[in-house]
Design a protein around this motif. Structure first.
Motif, PDB file in Angstrom:
ATOM      1  N   ASP A 175       2.060 -12.786  11.121  1.00 51.96           N
ATOM      2  CA  ASP A 175       1.337 -14.026  11.806  1.00 51.96           C
ATOM      3  C   ASP A 175       1.465 -14.541  12.948  1.00 51.96           C
ATOM      4  O   ASP A 175       0.403 -14.564  13.786  1.00 51.96           O
ATOM      5  CB  ASP A 175       1.087 -14.872  11.034  1.00 51.96           C
ATOM      6  N   THR A 176       3.347 -14.025  13.657  1.00 52.83           N
ATOM      7  CA  THR A 176       3.281 -14.576  15.156  1.00 52.83           C
ATOM      8  C   THR A 176       3.118 -13.374  16.245  1.00 52.83           C
ATOM      9  O   THR A 176       2.701 -13.746  17.222  1.00 52.83           O
ATOM     10  CB  THR A 176       4.964 -14.673  14.630  1.00 52.83           C
ATOM     11  N   LEU A 177       2.588 -12.431  15.590  1.00 48.06           N
ATOM     12  CA  LEU A 177       2.212 -11.228  16.499  1.00 48.06           C
ATOM     13  C   LEU A 177       0.892 -11.780  17.506  1.00 48.06           C
ATOM     14  O   LEU A 177       0.171 -12.255  17.270  1.00 48.06           O
ATOM     15  CB  LEU A 177       1.736  -9.764  15.448  1.00 48.06           C
ATOM     16  N   LYS A 178       1.176 -11.557  18.591  1.00 50.37           N
ATOM     17  CA  LYS A 178       0.140 -11.915  19.388  1.00 50.37           C
ATOM     18  C   LYS A 178      -0.628 -10.747  20.054  1.00 50.37           C
ATOM     19  O   LYS A 178      -0.020  -9.306  19.987  1.00 50.37           O
ATOM     20  CB  LYS A 178       0.366 -12.770  21.030  1.00 50.37           C
ATOM     21  N   SER A 179      -2.344 -11.041  20.822  1.00 47.27           N
ATOM     22  CA  SER A 179      -2.649  -9.162  20.200  1.00 47.27           C
ATOM     23  C   SER A 179      -1.820  -8.936  21.922  1.00 47.27           C
ATOM     24  O   SER A 179      -2.135  -7.667  21.819  1.00 47.27           O
ATOM     25  CB  SER A 179      -4.120  -9.864  21.096  1.00 47.27           C
ATOM     26  N   ASP A 180      -1.778  -9.667  22.995  1.00 44.05           N
ATOM     27  CA  ASP A 180      -1.209  -8.702  23.521  1.00 44.05           C
ATOM     28  C   ASP A 180      -0.066  -7.865  23.624  1.00 44.05           C
ATOM     29  O   ASP A 180       0.601  -6.500  24.182  1.00 44.05           O
ATOM     30  CB  ASP A 180      -0.779  -9.641  25.466  1.00 44.05           C
ATOM     31  N   GLU A 181       0.838  -8.301  22.305  1.00 43.00           N
ATOM     32  CA  GLU A 181       1.733  -7.876  21.962  1.00 43.00           C
ATOM     33  C   GLU A 181       1.579  -6.532  21.336  1.00 43.00           C
ATOM     34  O   GLU A 181       2.185  -5.038  21.342  1.00 43.00           O
ATOM     35  CB  GLU A 181       2.946  -8.017  21.302  1.00 43.00           C
ATOM     36  N   MET A 182       0.318  -6.860  20.719  1.00 45.16           N
ATOM     37  CA  MET A 182      -0.023  -4.848  20.542  1.00 45.16           C
ATOM     38  C   MET A 182      -0.284  -4.423  21.451  1.00 45.16           C
ATOM     39  O   MET A 182      -0.044  -3.197  20.848  1.00 45.16           O
ATOM     40  CB  MET A 182      -1.632  -5.710  19.113  1.00 45.16           C
ATOM     41  N   LEU A 183      -0.976  -4.622  22.264  1.00 50.85           N
ATOM     42  CA  LEU A 183      -2.052  -3.566  22.971  1.00 50.85           C
ATOM     43  C   LEU A 183      -0.205  -3.001  24.377  1.00 50.85           C
ATOM     44  O   LEU A 183      -1.116  -2.065  24.734  1.00 50.85           O
ATOM     45  CB  LEU A 183      -2.880  -4.675  23.827  1.00 50.85           C
ATOM     46  N   THR A 184       0.696  -3.893  24.061  1.00 51.29           N
ATOM     47  CA  THR A 184       1.473  -3.543  25.627  1.00 51.29           C
ATOM     48  C   THR A 184       2.828  -2.882  24.785  1.00 51.29           C
ATOM     49  O   THR A 184       3.569  -1.411  25.728  1.00 51.29           O
ATOM     50  CB  THR A 184       1.673  -4.196  26.521  1.00 51.29           C
ATOM     51  N   LEU A 185       2.613  -3.565  23.923  1.00 52.93           N
ATOM     52  CA  LEU A 185       4.756  -2.659  23.043  1.00 52.93           C
ATOM     53  C   LEU A 185       4.785  -1.467  22.257  1.00 52.93           C
ATOM     54  O   LEU A 185       3.014  -0.971  21.528  1.00 52.93           O
ATOM     55  CB  LEU A 185       4.706  -4.197  22.088  1.00 52.93           C
ATOM     56  N   GLU A 186       5.847  -0.603  22.416  1.00 56.08           N
ATOM     57  CA  GLU A 186       5.781   0.567  21.941  1.00 56.08           C
ATOM     58  C   GLU A 186       5.923   0.087  20.330  1.00 56.08           C
ATOM     59  O   GLU A 186       6.355  -1.308  20.328  1.00 56.08           O
ATOM     60  CB  GLU A 186       6.717   0.756  22.903  1.00 56.08           C
ATOM     61  N   HIS A 187       5.496   0.900  19.662  1.00 55.81           N
ATOM     62  CA  HIS A 187       6.009   0.669  18.357  1.00 55.81           C
ATOM     63  C   HIS A 187       7.239   0.328  18.111  1.00 55.81           C
ATOM     64  O   HIS A 187       7.332  -0.947  16.815  1.00 55.81           O
ATOM     65  CB  HIS A 187       5.589   1.726  17.548  1.00 55.81           C
ATOM     66  N   HIS A 188       8.484   0.630  17.718  1.00 55.12           N
ATOM     67  CA  HIS A 188       9.373   0.852  17.343  1.00 55.12           C
ATOM     68  C   HIS A 188      10.063  -0.965  18.182  1.00 55.12           C
ATOM     69  O   HIS A 188      10.012  -1.752  17.595  1.00 55.12           O
ATOM     70  CB  HIS A 188      10.398   1.813  17.729  1.00 55.12           C
ATOM     71  N   GLU A 189       9.698  -0.891  19.619  1.00 56.73           N
ATOM     72  CA  GLU A 189      10.086  -1.952  20.187  1.00 56.73           C
ATOM     73  C   GLU A 189       9.451  -3.524  19.391  1.00 56.73           C
ATOM     74  O   GLU A 189       9.140  -4.799  19.446  1.00 56.73           O
ATOM     75  CB  GLU A 189       9.780  -2.402  21.398  1.00 56.73           C
ATOM     76  N   LEU A 190       8.086  -2.895  18.983  1.00 57.86           N
ATOM     77  CA  LEU A 190       6.780  -4.148  18.040  1.00 57.86           C
ATOM     78  C   LEU A 190       7.840  -4.621  17.135  1.00 57.86           C
ATOM     79  O   LEU A 190       7.612  -5.896  16.404  1.00 57.86           O
ATOM     80  CB  LEU A 190       5.372  -3.675  18.134  1.00 57.86           C
ATOM     81  N   LEU A 191       7.614  -3.727  16.519  1.00 58.36           N
ATOM     82  CA  LEU A 191       8.727  -3.969  14.570  1.00 58.36           C
ATOM     83  C   LEU A 191       9.263  -4.736  14.967  1.00 58.36           C
ATOM     84  O   LEU A 191       9.937  -5.341  13.610  1.00 58.36           O
ATOM     85  CB  LEU A 191       8.719  -2.163  14.214  1.00 58.36           C
ATOM     86  N   HIS A 192      10.485  -4.562  16.088  1.00 54.29           N
ATOM     87  CA  HIS A 192      11.813  -4.656  16.006  1.00 54.29           C
ATOM     88  C   HIS A 192      11.395  -6.176  16.506  1.00 54.29           C
ATOM     89  O   HIS A 192      11.963  -7.696  15.854  1.00 54.29           O
ATOM     90  CB  HIS A 192      12.884  -4.693  17.448  1.00 54.29           C
ATOM     91  N   ARG A 193      10.464  -6.817  17.321  1.00 49.69           N
ATOM     92  CA  ARG A 193      10.331  -8.181  17.993  1.00 49.69           C
ATOM     93  C   ARG A 193       9.545  -8.715  16.122  1.00 49.69           C
ATOM     94  O   ARG A 193      10.140  -9.833  15.835  1.00 49.69           O
ATOM     95  CB  ARG A 193       8.953  -7.657  18.609  1.00 49.69           C
TER      96      ARG A 193
END
Length: 291
Positions: free
Chosen positions: A192-210
């Motif tokens: 729920d802390t995920l932001k739209s711009d993070e979904m659209l710009t981060l690589e998958h591994h980076e997003l999951l690590h975040r």
């Protein structure tokens, strides 16, 4: 690889997930039509959603999500299959004003329903329907899983004018897999802390690590996704035959031939009067190839 979907799970729990990102396939969907920006974004979210949902089921066939409403946006539809093929369309009410650039899901569609169809290559077709009672597509699809599948599911979707993306978490019914009673609530809280711009710009591994760097996450190999349309002269001719001979004769009398185009890819197909006559005389014959 910009167009891909990736599965992941949390060790010693019954929680699994997927993350999807699309750029080229999304571009190929929208560049064939002149959709207003607000509609384009909703179509991007739907394209992400159908990819996520297709990956959760074992289906040799096609999954489609169809959203029908009574607002300016009358239809959103997307299809996917296990091979990674995607396609989608939107339709606007001809009598409605062009939607505001910032119009959201509920404003665009108004009252309506979502129909999810599983169409296997072999076996019976399945459909599930849920009314539009949430402010966004993700919430409506979560309602579907809660009511129809009774499978706790959360979705986070995002789209701009160039990219679309999504994340899904799902709690599996097999409690024997779960050694962490708080896992589901904790993973949802983190997502729920995920932001739209993070979904659209981060690589998958980076997003999951975040999101889950303190969790034991097992990430599987990504799968490529791409735009594909399965239209052909044979499919179009079969669709024309469903209109019936009388209506086809009326069209020929008025226009001298029949011209139509695929809603998904905008490919134009033309049939002469002689070709239509041949189709009517032998519906099983393969339509002539146009060079």
């Amino acid at each position: 690889m910009t167009d891909q979907i990736q599965r992941f799970l949390f060790d010693n729990t019954n929680v699994r997930g997927e993350v999807v990102s699309l750029q080229q396939a999304y571009a190929e969907v929208v560049e064939r039509h002149d959709y207003p920006p607000a509609v384009t974004r909703q179509l991007g979210e739907l394209l992400s959603a159908v990819a996520l949902l297709t990956e959760t089921i074992k289906l040799n066939g096609t999954m489609s999500i169809e959203v029908r409403g009574k607002g300016a946006l009358s239809l959103l539809m997307a299809e996917s299959n296990p091979g990674g093929e995607l396609r989608a369309i939107a339709q606007l009410d001809e009598n409605a004003a062009i939607p505001d650039e910032n119009a959201g899901f509920a404003e665009l569609l108004g009252e309506g329903q979502i129909t999810i169809t599983l169409d296997p290559d072999e076996g019976r077709r399945y459909q599930g329907i849920v009314t539009l009672e949430q402010d966004n597509l993700a919430g409506c699809l979560e309602d579907y899983f809660s009511r129809s599948e009774q499978l706790p599911t959360r979705l986070w979707l995002a789209a701009d004018d160039q990219r679309c993306a999504g994340v899904m978490l799902q709690r599996l019914p097999d409690e024997s897999l779960n050694q962490d009673e708080d896992a589901w609530e904790r993973m949802v809280h983190l997502a729920d802390t995920l932001k739209s711009d993070e979904m659209l710009t981060l690589e998958h591994h980076e997003l999951l690590h975040r999101l889950f760097h303190e969790e034991q996450v097992r990430v599987f190999d990504p799968k490529a996704l791409y735009f594909s349309c399965n239209c052909s002269r044979e499919r179009i001719s079969s669709a024309l035959l469903t209109l019936g001979e009388e209506e086809l004769r009326d069209i020929l009398a008025e226009q001298g031939g029949i011209a139509t185009q695929c809603h998904f890819c905008n490919t134009r197909y033309e049939f002469t009067a002689a070709e239509v006559d041949a189709m009517l005389e032998d519906p099983s014959a393969e339509p002539p190839t146009v060079h």
